[in-house]
Design a protein around this motif. Structure first.
Motif, PDB file in Angstrom:
ATOM      1  N   SER A   6      47.496  40.293  45.200  1.00 17.46           N
ATOM      2  CA  SER A   6      47.662  41.658  46.326  1.00 17.46           C
ATOM      3  C   SER A   6      49.421  41.823  45.567  1.00 17.46           C
ATOM      4  N   ARG A  66      51.121  55.447  33.618  1.00 22.72           N
ATOM      5  CA  ARG A  66      50.754  54.860  33.378  1.00 22.72           C
ATOM      6  C   ARG A  66      51.828  53.099  32.374  1.00 22.72           C
ATOM      7  N   ARG A  69      52.533  50.996  36.205  1.00 25.02           N
ATOM      8  CA  ARG A  69      51.001  50.571  36.459  1.00 25.02           C
ATOM      9  C   ARG A  69      50.865  49.191  35.537  1.00 25.02           C
ATOM     10  N   ARG A  70      50.804  49.720  34.451  1.00 30.10           N
ATOM     11  CA  ARG A  70      50.955  48.517  33.361  1.00 30.10           C
ATOM     12  C   ARG A  70      51.582  46.948  33.424  1.00 30.10           C
ATOM     13  N   ARG A  72      53.462  46.716  36.637  1.00 30.42           N
ATOM     14  CA  ARG A  72      53.373  46.296  37.933  1.00 30.42           C
ATOM     15  C   ARG A  72      51.490  45.416  37.617  1.00 30.42           C
ATOM     16  N   GLU A  73      50.989  45.199  36.942  1.00 28.34           N
ATOM     17  CA  GLU A  73      49.545  44.442  37.010  1.00 28.34           C
ATOM     18  C   GLU A  73      49.710  43.416  36.167  1.00 28.34           C
ATOM     19  N   ARG A  76      51.934  41.458  38.387  1.00 25.24           N
ATOM     20  CA  ARG A  76      51.068  40.973  39.856  1.00 25.24           C
ATOM     21  C   ARG A  76      49.617  39.612  39.369  1.00 25.24           C
ATOM     22  N   LYS A  77      49.492  39.109  38.190  1.00 24.70           N
ATOM     23  CA  LYS A  77      48.539  38.424  38.146  1.00 24.70           C
ATOM     24  C   LYS A  77      49.457  37.597  37.214  1.00 24.70           C
ATOM     25  N   SER A 102      48.457  46.237  26.020  1.00 22.64           N
ATOM     26  CA  SER A 102      48.243  45.592  26.877  1.00 22.64           C
ATOM     27  C   SER A 102      48.804  44.098  26.758  1.00 22.64           C
ATOM     28  N   SER A 106      51.680  42.500  27.136  1.00 24.21           N
ATOM     29  CA  SER A 106      51.952  40.616  27.833  1.00 24.21           C
ATOM     30  C   SER A 106      52.886  39.702  27.470  1.00 24.21           C
TER      31      SER A 106
END
Length: 124
Positions: A6, A66, A69-70, A72-73, A76-77, A102, A106
């Motif tokens: 989360s 955008r 968000r990318r 943060r994602e 998170r992962k 992406s 990464s």
């Protein structure tokens, strides 16, 4: 109980004082499209937190949101597990970051996380 992947409000840096303290006292890493600052804010030693800054030079509001968000994602992962627990992180997007795929985001942030975790471990 909080899900492992989360990203709640408590996982974010909110106040500008937190951003500035990390920029002054944290470990810095610069990649072609990002500048990262990492350190401990001692707010919650078990929780890693993230703050993202994207200026208007990156693009319009859609592109900036955008990009946030990318990042943060990815945090998170993947990135949260690579950093020592309790590490706070500020990510500043630089010019050209909005055009990245992406996978490129990464790879840059993975390289940064490896470098920062080693430097944080060496500092303590």
């Amino acid at each position: 109980m909080r899900a492992q992947l989360s990203f709640a409000a408590a996982d974010r840096l909110h106040r500008s004082a937190e951003f500035l303290r990390l920029q002054r006292n944290g470990v810095r890493f610069q990649s072609p499209h990002f500048v990262l600052y990492a350190g401990s804010l001692d707010a919650d030693p078990a929780r890693s937190r993230l703050g993202v800054t994207v200026s208007r030079r990156i693009g319009n509001a859609v592109a900036r949101n955008r990009m946030k968000r990318r990042v943060r994602e990815f945090f998170r992962k993947e990135m949260r597990a690579q950093l020592p627990s309790g590490t706070s992180l500020v990510v500043i997007a630089r010019g050209g970051a909005a055009a990245l795929e992406s996978s490129a985001i990464s790879s840059e942030l993975t390289m940064a996380a490896r470098n920062l975790s080693g430097r944080i471990a060496g500092r303590s």
